[in-house]
Design a protein around this motif. Structure first.
Motif, PDB file in Angstrom:
ATOM      1  N   GLN A  88     -21.732  15.570 -29.155  1.00 12.99           N
ATOM      2  CA  GLN A  88     -21.008  14.613 -30.126  1.00 12.99           C
ATOM      3  C   GLN A  88     -21.762  13.495 -31.048  1.00 12.99           C
ATOM      4  OE1 GLN A  88     -17.685  14.104 -29.785  1.00 12.99           O
ATOM      5  NE2 GLN A  88     -17.057  12.019 -30.935  1.00 12.99           N
ATOM      6  N   LYS A  89     -22.980  13.430 -31.003  1.00 11.02           N
ATOM      7  CA  LYS A  89     -23.546  12.399 -31.884  1.00 11.02           C
ATOM      8  C   LYS A  89     -23.527  13.813 -33.504  1.00 11.02           C
ATOM      9  CE  LYS A  89     -28.385  12.579 -32.603  1.00 11.02           C
ATOM     10  NZ  LYS A  89     -28.266  12.965 -33.468  1.00 11.02           N
ATOM     11  N   ASP A  90     -24.284  15.190 -32.804  1.00  9.97           N
ATOM     12  CA  ASP A  90     -24.260  16.477 -33.911  1.00  9.97           C
ATOM     13  C   ASP A  90     -23.352  16.414 -34.611  1.00  9.97           C
ATOM     14  OD1 ASP A  90     -26.783  16.622 -32.721  1.00  9.97           O
ATOM     15  OD2 ASP A  90     -26.301  18.284 -31.433  1.00  9.97           O
ATOM     16  N   ILE A  91     -21.276  16.355 -34.236  1.00  2.00           N
ATOM     17  CA  ILE A  91     -20.519  16.685 -35.083  1.00  2.00           C
ATOM     18  C   ILE A  91     -20.167  15.521 -35.580  1.00  2.00           C
ATOM     19  CG2 ILE A  91     -18.232  15.897 -34.277  1.00  2.00           C
ATOM     20  CD1 ILE A  91     -18.389  17.953 -31.951  1.00  2.00           C
ATOM     21  N   VAL A  92     -20.851  14.195 -34.715  1.00  3.90           N
ATOM     22  CA  VAL A  92     -20.711  13.173 -36.686  1.00  3.90           C
ATOM     23  C   VAL A  92     -21.433  12.767 -37.209  1.00  3.90           C
ATOM     24  CG1 VAL A  92     -20.471  10.466 -36.514  1.00  3.90           C
ATOM     25  CG2 VAL A  92     -19.474  11.384 -34.376  1.00  3.90           C
ATOM     26  N   ASP A  93     -23.046  12.956 -36.713  1.00  4.83           N
ATOM     27  CA  ASP A  93     -23.345  13.675 -38.070  1.00  4.83           C
ATOM     28  C   ASP A  93     -23.864  14.734 -39.092  1.00  4.83           C
ATOM     29  OD1 ASP A  93     -25.687  11.751 -37.071  1.00  4.83           O
ATOM     30  OD2 ASP A  93     -26.852  12.641 -35.788  1.00  4.83           O
ATOM     31  N   LEU A  94     -23.155  15.980 -38.679  1.00  7.63           N
ATOM     32  CA  LEU A  94     -22.064  16.636 -39.394  1.00  7.63           C
ATOM     33  C   LEU A  94     -21.076  15.764 -40.419  1.00  7.63           C
ATOM     34  CD1 LEU A  94     -22.538  19.890 -37.136  1.00  7.63           C
ATOM     35  CD2 LEU A  94     -23.795  19.302 -39.543  1.00  7.63           C
ATOM     36  N   GLY A  95     -20.186  15.037 -39.397  1.00 13.75           N
ATOM     37  CA  GLY A  95     -19.242  14.684 -41.043  1.00 13.75           C
ATOM     38  C   GLY A  95     -19.649  14.286 -41.454  1.00 13.75           C
ATOM     39  N   PRO A 146     -21.359   1.897 -43.336  1.00  7.65           N
ATOM     40  CA  PRO A 146     -22.358   2.836 -42.647  1.00  7.65           C
ATOM     41  C   PRO A 146     -23.832   1.842 -41.922  1.00  7.65           C
ATOM     42  CG  PRO A 146     -21.678   3.049 -45.774  1.00  7.65           C
ATOM     43  CD  PRO A 146     -20.794   2.657 -44.476  1.00  7.65           C
ATOM     44  N   GLY A 147     -23.000   0.375 -42.191  1.00 10.23           N
ATOM     45  CA  GLY A 147     -23.734  -0.382 -42.452  1.00 10.23           C
ATOM     46  C   GLY A 147     -23.708  -0.544 -40.601  1.00 10.23           C
ATOM     47  N   ARG A 148     -22.424  -0.157 -39.806  1.00 14.30           N
ATOM     48  CA  ARG A 148     -22.104  -0.365 -38.294  1.00 14.30           C
ATOM     49  C   ARG A 148     -23.014   1.396 -38.443  1.00 14.30           C
ATOM     50  NH1 ARG A 148     -17.087  -1.953 -37.218  1.00 14.30           N
ATOM     51  NH2 ARG A 148     -17.995  -1.537 -34.682  1.00 14.30           N
ATOM     52  N   ARG A 149     -23.432   2.657 -37.962  1.00 12.72           N
ATOM     53  CA  ARG A 149     -23.848   3.499 -37.702  1.00 12.72           C
ATOM     54  C   ARG A 149     -24.665   3.135 -36.984  1.00 12.72           C
ATOM     55  NH1 ARG A 149     -24.081   7.131 -43.367  1.00 12.72           N
ATOM     56  NH2 ARG A 149     -21.753   7.011 -43.736  1.00 12.72           N
ATOM     57  N   ARG A 150     -25.090   4.230 -35.906  1.00 11.98           N
ATOM     58  CA  ARG A 150     -26.218   3.025 -34.460  1.00 11.98           C
ATOM     59  C   ARG A 150     -27.111   4.039 -35.538  1.00 11.98           C
ATOM     60  NH1 ARG A 150     -21.717   4.720 -31.435  1.00 11.98           N
ATOM     61  NH2 ARG A 150     -20.501   3.177 -30.205  1.00 11.98           N
ATOM     62  N   SER A 151     -27.909   4.137 -36.606  1.00 10.33           N
ATOM     63  CA  SER A 151     -28.914   5.028 -36.383  1.00 10.33           C
ATOM     64  C   SER A 151     -30.219   5.043 -35.648  1.00 10.33           C
ATOM     65  CB  SER A 151     -29.681   4.142 -38.609  1.00 10.33           C
ATOM     66  OG  SER A 151     -29.702   3.267 -38.165  1.00 10.33           O
ATOM     67  N   TRP A 152     -30.535   3.647 -34.779  1.00  9.38           N
ATOM     68  CA  TRP A 152     -31.730   3.961 -34.210  1.00  9.38           C
ATOM     69  C   TRP A 152     -31.619   4.748 -32.993  1.00  9.38           C
ATOM     70  CZ3 TRP A 152     -27.675   0.142 -34.215  1.00  9.38           C
ATOM     71  CH2 TRP A 152     -27.162   0.105 -32.718  1.00  9.38           C
ATOM     72  N   CYS A 153     -30.574   5.466 -32.914  1.00  7.93           N
ATOM     73  CA  CYS A 153     -29.887   6.545 -32.130  1.00  7.93           C
ATOM     74  C   CYS A 153     -30.592   8.407 -32.855  1.00  7.93           C
ATOM     75  CB  CYS A 153     -28.371   6.598 -31.692  1.00  7.93           C
ATOM     76  SG  CYS A 153     -27.975   5.027 -30.458  1.00  7.93           S
ATOM     77  N   ARG A 154     -30.344   8.239 -33.720  1.00  3.13           N
ATOM     78  CA  ARG A 154     -30.551   9.565 -34.536  1.00  3.13           C
ATOM     79  C   ARG A 154     -31.888   9.947 -34.187  1.00  3.13           C
ATOM     80  NH1 ARG A 154     -26.792   8.844 -39.647  1.00  3.13           N
ATOM     81  NH2 ARG A 154     -24.919   8.178 -38.079  1.00  3.13           N
TER      82      ARG A 154
END
Length: 60
Positions: free
Chosen positions: A12-19, A52-60
């Motif tokens: 799911q993380k990869d899918i969201v990142d691709l989106g 974008p400020g609510r994305r989980r950048s610390w999880c990538r």
């Protein structure tokens, strides 16, 4: 201590990142259509594409 709402599904993380990448390279509608086709929930789509400020950048 775990991070609230931390994504445990790496697919799911990869899918969201691709989106997100699709939105940046093309447009938001293309990203929405892609994420929907991958069964990403509307609440997640809205959050990651419009806040974008609510994305989980610390999880990538």
């Amino acid at each position: 201590m775990s991070v609230p709402y931390q994504r445990r599904d790496t697919d799911q993380k990869d899918i969201v990142d691709l989106g997100i990448a699709l939105q940046q390279r093309s447009n938001t509608m293309s990203a929405v259509e892609y994420l929907r086709s991958q069964n990403v929930g509307n609440d997640v789509i809205e959050r990651v594409l419009t806040e974008p400020g609510r994305r989980r950048s610390w999880c990538r």
